[in-house]
Enzyme design. Structure first.
Site, PDB file in Angstrom:
ATOM      1  N   GLU A 192       0.832  -1.204   0.000  1.00  0.00           N
ATOM      2  CA  GLU A 192       0.000   0.000   0.000  1.00  0.00           C
ATOM      3  C   GLU A 192       0.868   1.257   0.000  1.00  0.00           C
ATOM      4  O   GLU A 192       0.530   2.253  -0.634  1.00  0.00           O
ATOM      5  CB  GLU A 192      -0.934  -0.003   1.211  1.00  0.00           C
ATOM      6  CG  GLU A 192      -1.977  -1.097   1.143  1.00  0.00           C
ATOM      7  CD  GLU A 192      -2.854  -1.127   2.364  1.00  0.00           C
ATOM      8  OE1 GLU A 192      -4.044  -0.777   2.242  1.00  0.00           O
ATOM      9  OE2 GLU A 192      -2.350  -1.498   3.449  1.00  0.00           O
ATOM     10  N   TYR A 227     -13.961  27.381   2.189  1.00  0.00           N
ATOM     11  CA  TYR A 227     -13.866  25.945   1.920  1.00  0.00           C
ATOM     12  C   TYR A 227     -12.813  25.594   0.876  1.00  0.00           C
ATOM     13  O   TYR A 227     -12.358  24.461   0.816  1.00  0.00           O
ATOM     14  CB  TYR A 227     -15.218  25.321   1.585  1.00  0.00           C
ATOM     15  CG  TYR A 227     -16.058  26.037   0.565  1.00  0.00           C
ATOM     16  CD1 TYR A 227     -15.823  25.897  -0.783  1.00  0.00           C
ATOM     17  CD2 TYR A 227     -17.126  26.834   0.963  1.00  0.00           C
ATOM     18  CE1 TYR A 227     -16.608  26.538  -1.718  1.00  0.00           C
ATOM     19  CE2 TYR A 227     -17.920  27.479   0.040  1.00  0.00           C
ATOM     20  CZ  TYR A 227     -17.648  27.326  -1.306  1.00  0.00           C
ATOM     21  OH  TYR A 227     -18.433  27.961  -2.235  1.00  0.00           O
ATOM     22  N   ILE A 282      -6.999   4.348   8.382  1.00  0.00           N
ATOM     23  CA  ILE A 282      -7.779   5.480   7.884  1.00  0.00           C
ATOM     24  C   ILE A 282      -8.505   6.166   9.039  1.00  0.00           C
ATOM     25  O   ILE A 282      -8.862   7.339   8.926  1.00  0.00           O
ATOM     26  CB  ILE A 282      -8.732   5.089   6.725  1.00  0.00           C
ATOM     27  CG1 ILE A 282      -9.708   3.993   7.115  1.00  0.00           C
ATOM     28  CG2 ILE A 282      -7.920   4.698   5.502  1.00  0.00           C
ATOM     29  CD1 ILE A 282     -10.757   3.684   6.037  1.00  0.00           C
ATOM     30  N   GLU A 283      -8.698   5.467  10.157  1.00  0.00           N
ATOM     31  CA  GLU A 283      -9.255   6.099  11.348  1.00  0.00           C
ATOM     32  C   GLU A 283      -8.340   7.223  11.827  1.00  0.00           C
ATOM     33  O   GLU A 283      -8.788   8.310  12.183  1.00  0.00           O
ATOM     34  CB  GLU A 283      -9.413   5.081  12.489  1.00  0.00           C
ATOM     35  CG  GLU A 283     -10.404   3.986  12.228  1.00  0.00           C
ATOM     36  CD  GLU A 283      -9.782   2.737  11.608  1.00  0.00           C
ATOM     37  OE1 GLU A 283      -8.893   2.853  10.725  1.00  0.00           O
ATOM     38  OE2 GLU A 283     -10.201   1.633  12.002  1.00  0.00           O
ATOM     39  N   LYS A 287     -11.751   4.174   1.338  1.00  0.00           N
ATOM     40  CA  LYS A 287     -10.614   3.497   0.719  1.00  0.00           C
ATOM     41  C   LYS A 287     -11.181   2.432  -0.214  1.00  0.00           C
ATOM     42  O   LYS A 287     -11.561   1.349   0.226  1.00  0.00           O
ATOM     43  CB  LYS A 287      -9.754   2.877   1.833  1.00  0.00           C
ATOM     44  CG  LYS A 287      -8.494   2.228   1.373  1.00  0.00           C
ATOM     45  CD  LYS A 287      -7.709   1.752   2.600  1.00  0.00           C
ATOM     46  CE  LYS A 287      -6.389   1.169   2.220  1.00  0.00           C
ATOM     47  NZ  LYS A 287      -5.614   0.771   3.412  1.00  0.00           N
TER      48      LYS A 287
END
Length: 123
Positions: free
Chosen positions: A24, A56, A75-76, A102
């Site tokens: 990855e 933004y 990813i947390e 993901k």
């Protein structure tokens, strides 16, 4: 009482190298981020004034910088890093909810994506 409004950025796409496995990191993949944040800025809305709210376009750049330069195993952890940084950098933000998707998660099966959502409140 202060009025609160919500700004949402949906499906922001970035190429990055997050994940537990060496492949990855080596190959990388696309990640998608949704950012939803509550802004205390009634005056900005009433006066149609950018100075009292959150730009933004700048938020997008902050998210892009975090996603593309800070490799995370989870990813947390990526979602929490984004949420905390938005609350720190932009004082009008009172709550940030970040979702990271993901699509090419290394699981032995067929799925659209793995998704994690994190919510952080400013102090």
């Amino acid at each position: 009482m202060t009025d609160i409004y919500t700004i949402t950025l949906k499906n922001c796409a970035f190429f990055a190298r997050h994940g537990v496995y060496p492949e990855e990191e080596f190959l990388g993949q696309r990640f998608y981020v949704d950012a939803e944040f509550d802004v205390a800025g009634a005056e900005a809305a009433e006066n149609d004034d950018l100075d009292g709210t959150v730009d933004y376009g700048i938020v997008f750049k902050v998210i892009e910088e975090i996603v593309t330069t800070n490799r995370k195993l989870l990813i947390e952890a990526l979602a929490l890093t984004i949420a905390k940084e938005l609350c720190v950098r932009f004082s009008p933000i009172k709550r940030a909810r970040i979702t990271v998707r993901k699509p090419s998660a290394p699981v032995p099966g067929i799925l659209d994506y793995v998704q994690v959502s994190v919510e952080h409140f400013s102090k």
